[in-house]
Scaffold this motif. Sequence first.
Motif, short mmCIF file in Angstrom:
data_model
loop_
_atom_site.label_atom_id
_atom_site.label_comp_id
_atom_site.label_asym_id
_atom_site.label_seq_id
_atom_site.Cartn_x
_atom_site.Cartn_y
_atom_site.Cartn_z
N LYS A 1 0.85 -1.19 0.00
CA LYS A 1 0.00 0.00 0.00
C LYS A 1 0.89 1.25 0.00
CE LYS A 1 -3.88 -1.96 2.57
NZ LYS A 1 -3.43 -2.85 3.65
N PRO A 2 0.39 2.36 -0.57
CA PRO A 2 1.20 3.58 -0.57
C PRO A 2 1.61 3.95 0.86
CG PRO A 2 -0.80 3.87 -1.89
CD PRO A 2 -0.92 2.54 -1.23
N GLY A 3 2.87 4.32 1.00
CA GLY A 3 3.37 4.74 2.32
C GLY A 3 3.87 3.59 3.17
N GLU A 4 3.63 2.35 2.75
CA GLU A 4 4.14 1.21 3.55
C GLU A 4 5.56 0.90 3.15
OE1 GLU A 4 0.25 -1.63 4.42
OE2 GLU A 4 1.77 -2.27 3.02
N ARG A 5 6.41 0.65 4.15
CA ARG A 5 7.80 0.34 3.82
C ARG A 5 7.96 -1.15 3.50
NH1 ARG A 5 10.63 0.98 9.79
NH2 ARG A 5 9.75 -0.91 10.67
N LEU A 6 9.05 -1.45 2.81
CA LEU A 6 9.36 -2.84 2.46
C LEU A 6 10.22 -3.44 3.58
CD1 LEU A 6 9.25 -4.99 0.12
CD2 LEU A 6 11.50 -4.13 -0.54
N ASN A 7 9.73 -4.52 4.20
CA ASN A 7 10.44 -5.12 5.33
C ASN A 7 11.13 -6.41 4.91
OD1 ASN A 7 9.80 -3.41 7.69
ND2 ASN A 7 7.69 -3.87 7.05
N ILE A 8 12.44 -6.41 5.08
CA ILE A 8 13.27 -7.57 4.68
C ILE A 8 13.89 -8.16 5.94
CG2 ILE A 8 15.30 -8.30 3.34
CD1 ILE A 8 14.80 -5.79 1.60
N LEU A 9 13.85 -9.49 6.05
CA LEU A 9 14.56 -10.13 7.17
C LEU A 9 15.82 -10.77 6.63
CD1 LEU A 9 13.18 -12.07 10.15
CD2 LEU A 9 14.93 -13.17 8.74
N THR A 10 16.95 -10.55 7.32
CA THR A 10 18.19 -11.23 6.92
C THR A 10 18.84 -11.88 8.13
OG1 THR A 10 20.21 -11.02 5.60
CG2 THR A 10 19.79 -9.26 7.19
N HIS A 11 19.69 -12.85 7.84
CA HIS A 11 20.32 -13.64 8.89
C HIS A 11 21.84 -13.57 8.72
CE1 HIS A 11 20.23 -16.71 11.99
NE2 HIS A 11 21.07 -17.46 11.30
N CYS A 12 22.54 -13.53 9.83
CA CYS A 12 24.01 -13.47 9.82
C CYS A 12 24.47 -12.19 9.13
CB CYS A 12 24.60 -14.72 9.18
SG CYS A 12 26.38 -14.94 9.47
N ASN A 13 25.67 -12.22 8.58
CA ASN A 13 26.13 -11.07 7.80
C ASN A 13 26.49 -11.53 6.40
OD1 ASN A 13 28.96 -9.55 6.85
ND2 ASN A 13 27.32 -8.18 7.45
N ALA A 14 25.64 -11.16 5.46
CA ALA A 14 25.93 -11.38 4.04
C ALA A 14 26.06 -10.01 3.41
CB ALA A 14 24.84 -12.21 3.39
N GLY A 15 26.69 -9.11 4.14
CA GLY A 15 26.87 -7.72 3.72
C GLY A 15 28.24 -7.53 3.09
N TRP A 16 28.61 -6.25 2.88
CA TRP A 16 29.89 -6.02 2.19
C TRP A 16 31.06 -6.56 2.99
CZ3 TRP A 16 33.91 -3.13 4.14
CH2 TRP A 16 33.63 -2.15 5.09
N LEU A 17 30.91 -6.65 4.30
CA LEU A 17 31.99 -7.21 5.11
C LEU A 17 32.24 -8.69 4.82
CD1 LEU A 17 31.12 -5.55 8.54
CD2 LEU A 17 33.25 -5.20 7.26
N ALA A 18 31.24 -9.37 4.28
CA ALA A 18 31.39 -10.81 3.97
C ALA A 18 31.93 -11.01 2.55
CB ALA A 18 30.05 -11.52 4.12
N THR A 19 32.20 -9.89 1.86
CA THR A 19 32.62 -9.96 0.46
C THR A 19 33.75 -8.94 0.26
OG1 THR A 19 31.09 -8.22 -0.27
CG2 THR A 19 30.21 -10.46 -0.21
N VAL A 20 34.14 -8.73 -0.99
CA VAL A 20 35.10 -7.64 -1.24
C VAL A 20 34.35 -6.30 -1.21
CG1 VAL A 20 36.84 -6.72 -2.82
CG2 VAL A 20 36.56 -9.20 -2.58
#
Length: 364
Positions: free
Chosen positions: A151-170
Amino acid sequence: MRVNGVARRGVWLEGREVMIIDQTALPHRFETRVLRALDDAIDAIRHMWVRGAPLIGATAAFGVALAMRADASDAGLADAERRLPLARPTAVNLAWAVARMASLLRPLPPSRRAAAALAAAVELAEEDVAINSAIGDHGLVLLRGIAARKKPGERLNILTHCNAGWLATVDWGTATAAIYKAHDCGVDVHVYVDETRPRNQGASLTAWELGNHGVPHTLIVDNAGGHLMRLGMVDLCVVGTDRVAANGDVCNKIGTYLKALAARDNEVPFYVAAPSPSIDFALADGGDIPIEFRGEEEVLEVSGLSAEGDVVSARVAPAGTRALNPGFDVTPARLVTGLITERGVVRPERAAMARAFPERNTSA
Ligand code: MRU
């Protein structure tokens, strides 16, 4: 990605020096280390100064380069090839990177190996950045599609586990690449970050890097995800992976399987960001993926910042309690909605994966 306005990577060259961030000091201190020799690279991987499958692979490539700097003979190469893959067992990127470096270096005369190895390690690291950026582009299409149904104005909620962020990669991360890109182009995205006991990669690393980039996020305990999904508070889960088998079974940080079960029960899409070097086409299914068992102290103790500003450990179980500490679990392919790869979103099943990566298909 940026830390206090400065562009950073998981592993990089400063002149001839191989540099890493000591991730065991985060989020309380930002510290870098120099890797000077093969043994330093092995220590960095084994002691989790660097961690995350793609970064482990890139660091191993630089480890081979450091080994060649010291001894570029056939024996020196064989020694690096034998010892590096023993540093940690689960992420297939480690063996993949070492095998790639060795097959390039072995035909060369020893006199040319040191320079060639360094160039090849840099190339592998750059390739990791490009792969993750492409994963981000494909993931962004996915996120935009799901956001458009809200719906307009609703944010997108994402769940993630552990760290698969830039720290886990180059750079970019795998699971976070699309999140950063979505945030940067104005999608109203919010991330539920699993703390990820026992080593708390979610609390100490993912929360830190999302915060540095200004991505709205909320830390939750590992057991909260299922509850939030039941309440309709999660639009999709996106996690990383340490190894995907040829049939699409996904090995990732312990606790991933429970999130996938909860997602299926609540009809929440469950995506895995999977760079092709993390796909092990030689393994028929997830049953044969070696699962790392880690020390009991990681479960029996927690560490954190004291009121005095010191990093301290505290025991959370009665003296004499024994602990079991498997580092990873396997989520069966049937619970995975899709693999977000650098070549697009691929169904987690043998034929689709082989079609997407025909050059890697060893028909396990
Ligand atoms: O033990 P770690 O911190 O090296 O494990 C890393 C993970 O399992 C992460 O979840 C990650 O998704 C895989 S690497 C992008």
